[in-house]
Design a protein around this motif. Structure first.
Motif, PDB file in Angstrom:
ATOM      1  N   THR A   1     -17.543  27.412  56.130  1.00  0.00           N
ATOM      2  CA  THR A   1     -16.415  28.050  56.832  1.00  0.00           C
ATOM      3  C   THR A   1     -15.764  29.182  56.053  1.00  0.00           C
ATOM      4  O   THR A   1     -15.029  29.982  56.643  1.00  0.00           O
ATOM      5  CB  THR A   1     -15.318  27.017  57.146  1.00  0.00           C
ATOM      6  OG1 THR A   1     -14.730  26.559  55.924  1.00  0.00           O
ATOM      7  CG2 THR A   1     -15.887  25.835  57.911  1.00  0.00           C
ATOM      8  N   GLY A   2     -15.984  29.260  54.751  1.00  0.00           N
ATOM      9  CA  GLY A   2     -15.301  30.265  53.949  1.00  0.00           C
ATOM     10  C   GLY A   2     -13.859  29.912  53.645  1.00  0.00           C
ATOM     11  O   GLY A   2     -13.101  30.750  53.155  1.00  0.00           O
ATOM     12  N   ILE A   3     -13.473  28.673  53.908  1.00  0.00           N
ATOM     13  CA  ILE A   3     -12.098  28.205  53.700  1.00  0.00           C
ATOM     14  C   ILE A   3     -12.133  27.074  52.683  1.00  0.00           C
ATOM     15  O   ILE A   3     -12.858  26.097  52.862  1.00  0.00           O
ATOM     16  CB  ILE A   3     -11.480  27.711  55.015  1.00  0.00           C
ATOM     17  CG1 ILE A   3     -11.437  28.851  56.037  1.00  0.00           C
ATOM     18  CG2 ILE A   3     -10.092  27.127  54.790  1.00  0.00           C
ATOM     19  CD1 ILE A   3     -11.097  28.393  57.437  1.00  0.00           C
ATOM     20  N   GLU A   4     -11.335  27.214  51.615  1.00  0.00           N
ATOM     21  CA  GLU A   4     -11.322  26.192  50.568  1.00  0.00           C
ATOM     22  C   GLU A   4      -9.992  25.443  50.601  1.00  0.00           C
ATOM     23  O   GLU A   4      -8.938  26.023  50.339  1.00  0.00           O
ATOM     24  CB  GLU A   4     -11.526  26.820  49.195  1.00  0.00           C
ATOM     25  CG  GLU A   4     -11.525  25.789  48.075  1.00  0.00           C
ATOM     26  CD  GLU A   4     -11.837  26.396  46.715  1.00  0.00           C
ATOM     27  OE1 GLU A   4     -11.622  25.700  45.710  1.00  0.00           O
ATOM     28  OE2 GLU A   4     -12.276  27.560  46.672  1.00  0.00           O
ATOM     29  N   ILE A   5     -10.047  24.152  50.896  1.00  0.00           N
ATOM     30  CA  ILE A   5      -8.863  23.297  50.889  1.00  0.00           C
ATOM     31  C   ILE A   5      -9.139  22.126  49.969  1.00  0.00           C
ATOM     32  O   ILE A   5     -10.065  21.343  50.220  1.00  0.00           O
ATOM     33  CB  ILE A   5      -8.520  22.777  52.304  1.00  0.00           C
ATOM     34  CG1 ILE A   5      -8.435  23.926  53.315  1.00  0.00           C
ATOM     35  CG2 ILE A   5      -7.195  22.017  52.274  1.00  0.00           C
ATOM     36  CD1 ILE A   5      -8.198  23.460  54.745  1.00  0.00           C
ATOM     37  N   HIS A   6      -8.359  21.987  48.924  1.00  0.00           N
ATOM     38  CA  HIS A   6      -8.562  20.861  48.013  1.00  0.00           C
ATOM     39  C   HIS A   6      -8.223  19.557  48.740  1.00  0.00           C
ATOM     40  O   HIS A   6      -7.245  19.498  49.498  1.00  0.00           O
ATOM     41  CB  HIS A   6      -7.669  21.013  46.784  1.00  0.00           C
ATOM     42  CG  HIS A   6      -8.017  20.071  45.682  1.00  0.00           C
ATOM     43  ND1 HIS A   6      -7.650  18.735  45.690  1.00  0.00           N
ATOM     44  CD2 HIS A   6      -8.709  20.257  44.519  1.00  0.00           C
ATOM     45  CE1 HIS A   6      -8.094  18.146  44.597  1.00  0.00           C
ATOM     46  NE2 HIS A   6      -8.745  19.050  43.864  1.00  0.00           N
ATOM     47  N   PRO A   7      -8.988  18.498  48.521  1.00  0.00           N
ATOM     48  CA  PRO A   7      -8.729  17.226  49.215  1.00  0.00           C
ATOM     49  C   PRO A   7      -7.331  16.658  48.958  1.00  0.00           C
ATOM     50  O   PRO A   7      -6.818  15.879  49.758  1.00  0.00           O
ATOM     51  CB  PRO A   7      -9.804  16.290  48.650  1.00  0.00           C
ATOM     52  CG  PRO A   7     -10.879  17.181  48.164  1.00  0.00           C
ATOM     53  CD  PRO A   7     -10.210  18.428  47.701  1.00  0.00           C
TER      54      PRO A   7
ATOM     55  N   HIS B   1      -8.752  32.821  62.070  1.00  0.00           N
ATOM     56  CA  HIS B   1      -9.926  33.452  61.450  1.00  0.00           C
ATOM     57  C   HIS B   1     -10.270  32.704  60.157  1.00  0.00           C
ATOM     58  O   HIS B   1     -11.300  32.071  60.079  1.00  0.00           O
ATOM     59  CB  HIS B   1      -9.710  34.935  61.218  1.00  0.00           C
ATOM     60  CG  HIS B   1      -9.498  35.696  62.487  1.00  0.00           C
ATOM     61  ND1 HIS B   1     -10.502  35.910  63.399  1.00  0.00           N
ATOM     62  CD2 HIS B   1      -8.377  36.258  63.011  1.00  0.00           C
ATOM     63  CE1 HIS B   1     -10.030  36.586  64.435  1.00  0.00           C
ATOM     64  NE2 HIS B   1      -8.740  36.804  64.219  1.00  0.00           N
ATOM     65  N   GLY B   2      -9.459  32.810  59.116  1.00  0.00           N
ATOM     66  CA  GLY B   2      -9.544  31.885  58.001  1.00  0.00           C
ATOM     67  C   GLY B   2     -10.392  32.284  56.817  1.00  0.00           C
ATOM     68  O   GLY B   2     -10.246  31.682  55.765  1.00  0.00           O
TER      69      GLY B   2
ATOM     70  N   HIS C   1     -16.333  21.055  49.243  1.00  0.00           N
ATOM     71  CA  HIS C   1     -17.262  22.097  48.820  1.00  0.00           C
ATOM     72  C   HIS C   1     -18.182  22.523  49.965  1.00  0.00           C
ATOM     73  O   HIS C   1     -18.411  23.717  50.190  1.00  0.00           O
ATOM     74  CB  HIS C   1     -18.089  21.585  47.637  1.00  0.00           C
ATOM     75  CG  HIS C   1     -19.052  22.588  47.097  1.00  0.00           C
ATOM     76  ND1 HIS C   1     -18.667  23.698  46.377  1.00  0.00           N
ATOM     77  CD2 HIS C   1     -20.410  22.650  47.195  1.00  0.00           C
ATOM     78  CE1 HIS C   1     -19.729  24.401  46.042  1.00  0.00           C
ATOM     79  NE2 HIS C   1     -20.809  23.796  46.526  1.00  0.00           N
ATOM     80  N   LEU C   2     -18.717  21.553  50.691  1.00  0.00           N
ATOM     81  CA  LEU C   2     -19.578  21.871  51.827  1.00  0.00           C
ATOM     82  C   LEU C   2     -18.805  22.606  52.912  1.00  0.00           C
ATOM     83  O   LEU C   2     -19.319  23.532  53.555  1.00  0.00           O
ATOM     84  CB  LEU C   2     -20.202  20.587  52.381  1.00  0.00           C
ATOM     85  CG  LEU C   2     -21.220  19.892  51.481  1.00  0.00           C
ATOM     86  CD1 LEU C   2     -21.641  18.558  52.078  1.00  0.00           C
ATOM     87  CD2 LEU C   2     -22.435  20.783  51.250  1.00  0.00           C
TER      88      LEU C   2
ATOM     89  N   PRO D   1     -13.768  28.185  62.869  1.00  0.00           N
ATOM     90  CA  PRO D   1     -13.998  27.654  61.521  1.00  0.00           C
ATOM     91  C   PRO D   1     -12.733  27.067  60.894  1.00  0.00           C
ATOM     92  O   PRO D   1     -12.823  26.155  60.061  1.00  0.00           O
ATOM     93  CB  PRO D   1     -14.497  28.862  60.727  1.00  0.00           C
ATOM     94  CG  PRO D   1     -14.053  30.048  61.510  1.00  0.00           C
ATOM     95  CD  PRO D   1     -14.057  29.627  62.936  1.00  0.00           C
ATOM     96  N   GLY D   2     -11.570  27.587  61.277  1.00  0.00           N
ATOM     97  CA  GLY D   2     -10.330  27.014  60.760  1.00  0.00           C
ATOM     98  C   GLY D   2     -10.185  25.558  61.155  1.00  0.00           C
ATOM     99  O   GLY D   2      -9.748  24.724  60.352  1.00  0.00           O
ATOM    100  N   LEU D   3     -10.551  25.237  62.383  1.00  0.00           N
ATOM    101  CA  LEU D   3     -10.498  23.856  62.843  1.00  0.00           C
ATOM    102  C   LEU D   3     -11.551  23.013  62.135  1.00  0.00           C
ATOM    103  O   LEU D   3     -11.284  21.874  61.731  1.00  0.00           O
ATOM    104  CB  LEU D   3     -10.701  23.786  64.353  1.00  0.00           C
ATOM    105  CG  LEU D   3     -10.733  22.383  64.953  1.00  0.00           C
ATOM    106  CD1 LEU D   3      -9.387  21.681  64.757  1.00  0.00           C
ATOM    107  CD2 LEU D   3     -11.101  22.430  66.435  1.00  0.00           C
ATOM    108  N   HIS D   4     -12.759  23.566  61.962  1.00  0.00           N
ATOM    109  CA  HIS D   4     -13.823  22.824  61.267  1.00  0.00           C
ATOM    110  C   HIS D   4     -13.391  22.474  59.841  1.00  0.00           C
ATOM    111  O   HIS D   4     -13.585  21.340  59.375  1.00  0.00           O
ATOM    112  CB  HIS D   4     -15.106  23.655  61.228  1.00  0.00           C
ATOM    113  CG  HIS D   4     -15.595  24.042  62.582  1.00  0.00           C
ATOM    114  ND1 HIS D   4     -16.423  25.124  62.798  1.00  0.00           N
ATOM    115  CD2 HIS D   4     -15.368  23.498  63.816  1.00  0.00           C
ATOM    116  CE1 HIS D   4     -16.693  25.230  64.094  1.00  0.00           C
ATOM    117  NE2 HIS D   4     -16.064  24.257  64.724  1.00  0.00           N
ATOM    118  N   ALA D   5     -12.790  23.460  59.143  1.00  0.00           N
ATOM    119  CA  ALA D   5     -12.327  23.205  57.780  1.00  0.00           C
ATOM    120  C   ALA D   5     -11.229  22.154  57.766  1.00  0.00           C
ATOM    121  O   ALA D   5     -11.166  21.313  56.865  1.00  0.00           O
ATOM    122  CB  ALA D   5     -11.812  24.511  57.160  1.00  0.00           C
TER     123      ALA D   5
END
Length: 222
Positions: free
Chosen positions: A64-70, A82-83, A58-59, A30-34
C-alpha cells in the motif's frame, strides 16, 4: 475490529466524493487496506506478540505504500486519502473522525524511549505532506495545512500552516483573507517578507523625497 472497519468504510464514503459504492472502497482504497492490516496487527501487538504484527505491518507497507507501526492507537472513522508515503509511528495516538492525506508523517524527534510521537485528537485534518513531530498534541477540530512542519502543541479549533507551523486561525477568530481549504493556505513567512519590503520601499522613498519630489507606494502618496 470488524465494527471499526465498518466505520472506516462509512467514513470514506462520506468524505470522498469519488467513492461510488462499498465494493469500490473495499477493493480500490489502499488507505483502507492498510488500516485493516493495522487493526489486525494492533490486536496481536496488544497481546504481547512482536514479530508477527511487525511482519503484517511490513507487508502492508509493501502493498500500500503506507507504514503504520502496530503499536499506534487509531480511533474510529479514520480516513487516509490516497495515502502513499504516510508514516505513523509506534506511540502515535489518533482519535475519531481524523483525515490525513498522502505524504503525512506522524514521527518522533529523537531516539528517546516512551511517548515520542504525536497525539491527534478528534476531527483533525492533516494536509498533504505535513510533518507532525514529537510527543505533542494536536487539539480537536484543528487543521494542519499541506507541507507544514508542526513541532509544538496545537490548541483545539486551530488552523496551522508554515515551517515551522504557526497558528493562523484560532477558536473562531481568523486572520483576514485566510482560506480554510487545506490545499490553499496562506504563507505567514511570505506575508512578513512582503511587509518588510514595503517598509524598506517607504524608507527609500522618504530619503529621496527632497531629490525627486513626492513619491507613491501602492495607493499611498508620501
Amino acid at each position: 475490529m470488524f465494527r471499526r472497519i465498518s466505520q472506516d468504510i462509512r467514513a470514506i464514503r462520506e468524505r470522498d466524493p469519488a467513492a461510488r459504492n462499498t465494493a469500490e472502497v473495499l477493493l480500490c482504497y489502499p488507505g483502507l487496506h492498510a488500516l485493516i492490516c493495522h487493526r489486525l496487527a494492533h490486536g496481536l501487538y496488544r497481546r504481547g506478540l512482536v514479530l508477527l504484527p511487525r511482519l503484517i505491518s511490513h507487508l502492508s507497507r509493501f502493498f500500500t505504500g503506507i507504514e503504520i507501526h502496530p503499536g499506534a492507537k487509531i480511533g474510529a472513522s479514520f480516513f487516509i486519502d490516497h495515502g502513499m508515503g504516510v508514516v505513523i509511528g509506534e506511540t502515535s495516538e489518533i482519535g475519531s473522525n481524523v483525515t490525513i492525506y498522502q505524504g503525512v508523517t506522524l514521527g518522533g524527534t529523537g531516539k528517546e524511549k516512551g511517548k515520542r510521537h504525536p497525539t491527534i485528537c478528534d476531527n483533525v485534518v492533516i494536509g498533504t505532506g505535513a510533518k507532525v513531530l514529537g510527543p505533542i498534541e494536536i487539539g480537536e477540530n484543528s487543521r494542519i495545512g499541506a507541507g507544514s512542519v508542526v513541532l509544538q502543541a496545537v490548541p483545539p479549533n486551530s488552523t496551522v500552516v508554515g515551517i515551522p507551523g504557526r497558528v493562523v486561525f484560532y477558536n473562531g477568530e481568523k486572520v483576514p483573507s485566510i482560506n480554510l481549504n487545506h490545499s490553499d493556505m496562506p504563507d505567514p513567512v511570505a506575508e512578513a517578507l512582503c511587509s518588510l519590503q514595503e517598509q524598506i520601499d517607504q524608507l527609500r522613498c522618504v530619503r529621496s523625497e527632497h531629490e525627486n519630489g513626492a513619491c507613491k507606494i501602492g495607493n499611498k502618496n508620501l
